[in-house]
Design a protein around this motif. Structure first.
Motif, PDB file in Angstrom:
ATOM      1  N   ARG A 137      45.288  34.279  41.235  1.00 15.00           N
ATOM      2  CA  ARG A 137      45.020  34.250  39.847  1.00 15.00           C
ATOM      3  C   ARG A 137      44.607  35.870  39.052  1.00 15.00           C
ATOM      4  NH1 ARG A 137      45.324  29.263  36.612  1.00 15.00           N
ATOM      5  NH2 ARG A 137      47.185  28.278  38.131  1.00 15.00           N
ATOM      6  N   PRO A 138      45.158  36.432  38.297  1.00 14.44           N
ATOM      7  CA  PRO A 138      45.491  37.672  37.813  1.00 14.44           C
ATOM      8  C   PRO A 138      43.917  37.473  36.566  1.00 14.44           C
ATOM      9  CG  PRO A 138      46.742  37.059  36.886  1.00 14.44           C
ATOM     10  CD  PRO A 138      46.732  35.403  37.854  1.00 14.44           C
ATOM     11  N   PRO A 139      42.876  38.504  36.629  1.00 14.50           N
ATOM     12  CA  PRO A 139      42.057  38.992  35.926  1.00 14.50           C
ATOM     13  C   PRO A 139      42.125  37.820  34.219  1.00 14.50           C
ATOM     14  CG  PRO A 139      42.494  40.497  36.516  1.00 14.50           C
ATOM     15  CD  PRO A 139      43.508  39.680  36.859  1.00 14.50           C
ATOM     16  N   SER A 140      41.695  36.773  33.600  1.00 17.51           N
ATOM     17  CA  SER A 140      41.662  35.984  32.660  1.00 17.51           C
ATOM     18  C   SER A 140      40.491  35.829  31.681  1.00 17.51           C
ATOM     19  CB  SER A 140      42.353  34.593  32.999  1.00 17.51           C
ATOM     20  OG  SER A 140      41.735  33.728  33.795  1.00 17.51           O
ATOM     21  N   ASN A 169      37.964  33.609  34.875  1.00 11.19           N
ATOM     22  CA  ASN A 169      38.180  34.542  35.051  1.00 11.19           C
ATOM     23  C   ASN A 169      38.233  35.758  34.891  1.00 11.19           C
ATOM     24  OD1 ASN A 169      40.067  31.612  36.910  1.00 11.19           O
ATOM     25  ND2 ASN A 169      37.220  32.142  37.695  1.00 11.19           N
ATOM     26  N   GLY A 215      39.542  37.772  37.571  1.00 12.10           N
ATOM     27  CA  GLY A 215      40.393  37.116  38.685  1.00 12.10           C
ATOM     28  C   GLY A 215      39.984  36.283  39.994  1.00 12.10           C
ATOM     29  N   THR A 216      40.553  35.684  40.278  1.00  4.78           N
ATOM     30  CA  THR A 216      40.329  34.811  42.091  1.00  4.78           C
ATOM     31  C   THR A 216      40.932  35.125  42.504  1.00  4.78           C
ATOM     32  OG1 THR A 216      42.043  33.447  41.420  1.00  4.78           O
ATOM     33  CG2 THR A 216      40.429  32.766  40.462  1.00  4.78           C
ATOM     34  N   ALA A 247      48.047  41.026  44.884  1.00  4.62           N
ATOM     35  CA  ALA A 247      46.816  41.411  43.759  1.00  4.62           C
ATOM     36  C   ALA A 247      45.504  42.332  43.808  1.00  4.62           C
ATOM     37  CB  ALA A 247      45.860  39.971  44.618  1.00  4.62           C
ATOM     38  N   TRP A 285      43.082  43.898  41.861  1.00  7.47           N
ATOM     39  CA  TRP A 285      42.208  43.339  42.008  1.00  7.47           C
ATOM     40  C   TRP A 285      40.919  43.001  42.080  1.00  7.47           C
ATOM     41  CZ3 TRP A 285      46.356  40.610  40.431  1.00  7.47           C
ATOM     42  CH2 TRP A 285      46.159  39.167  40.405  1.00  7.47           C
TER      43      TRP A 285
END
Length: 280
Positions: free
Chosen positions: A52-55, A58, A61-62, A243, A245
């Motif tokens: 998952r991208p930065p949010s 998170n 991200g993950t 990903a 990140w």
């Protein structure tokens, strides 16, 4: 001697040194307070939230297993900075002892320095890879290997300072008064080589953090299951195109740690070197 407050004011007279010290202080606080400030368990697997991208949930991200990248970076700071600090303590202790022995006793100078020159003739990273390959991949062996790599740097600096100190009048006066050799070395000589050793220690700290990351990236360092900044980058190689990140944030942590240590080291060198201090 300078008072501690005056020493700090002179050290942080340059704003860039102050910025470096603040960054380093933040990293140390983060490492020490990791269990309390980490938003998630760094090893908690959540496959449904993988990559998952930065949010807002998170922030960084993950990863491929759904683990929170920010939490792993926070816990990784404990391992990365801990390895760097351990390398500094071992290399400074061993290097200072060898340097004083080589600089004070003429008979020991030749044999000790030839061994040190032989180690320094080899590239640092190649020597570290060889030592870890022989000893085995673990955090303890990485510390031992890097300490062996950086001990010669400290020993050469201490030897050079000892050669100067042992000829100073107060050392000759101590000899004339019958002060034992070991007391002269442990009190008079050791105290006067502290400044260059302190500066060298900050640079070695930065080198050790970078070297640990490099060894982990090459698969010759800390095992992958241990969260360090280097192992995080190594594990993200297959996913870096989708990903980014996973590479950016651990890499940024390494850059900030190395840069802050280099800035503090430069400030200490300028502060403790009389020739450079006059120009400040």
């Amino acid at each position: 001697m300078l008072g501690f407050g005056l020493f700090l004011r002179r050290l942080f007279r340059r704003r860039i040194v102050l910025i470096g010290a603040l960054i380093l202080l933040v990293l140390i606080v983060v490492a020490l307070a990791a269990p309390w400030i980490s938003p998630f368990d760094p090893n908690a697997v959540r496959v449904a939230r993988r990559l998952r991208p930065p949010s807002a949930v998170n922030w960084f991200g993950t990863d491929e297993y759904g683990r929170d990248v920010l939490s792993r970076i926070i816990y990784g700071s404990r391992a990365s900075l801990g390895i760097g600090a351990s390398v500094v303590m071992m290399s400074v202790a061993c290097g200072t002892l060898l340097g004083i022995l080589a600089g004070y006793f003429r008979r020991l100078d030749g044999p000790i320095m030839r061994v040190i020159d032989a180690f320094m003739a080899l590239p640092d990273i190649l020597l570290a890879i060889f030592l870890v390959a022989v000893l085995g991949a673990s955090a303890t062996n990485v510390v031992l290997a890097l300490a062996i790599v950086y001990t010669p740097r400290v020993a050469r600096v201490v030897r050079a300072s000892t050669l100067v100190v042992r000829e100073l009048p107060f050392v000759e006066a101590a000899r004339a008064l019958g002060v034992s050799t070991w007391r002269i070395m442990s009190v008079h000589v050791l105290l006067n080589v502290t400044s260059p050793v302190l500066v060298q220690a900050t640079f070695i700290f930065a080198y050790a953090v970078l070297a640990e990351a490099g060894l982990s990236f090459l698969g010759a360092g800390v095992p992958q299951e241990v969260p360090t900044w280097g192992t995080m980058i190594a594990a993200s190689q297959s996913f870096s195109d989708q990903a980014i990140w996973l590479v950016v944030f651990p890499g940024l942590a390494i850059v900030l740690a190395a840069l802050s240590l280099q800035l503090v080291g430069d400030g200490l060198r300028d502060m403790l070197d009389p020739k450079l201090r006059k120009s400040l």
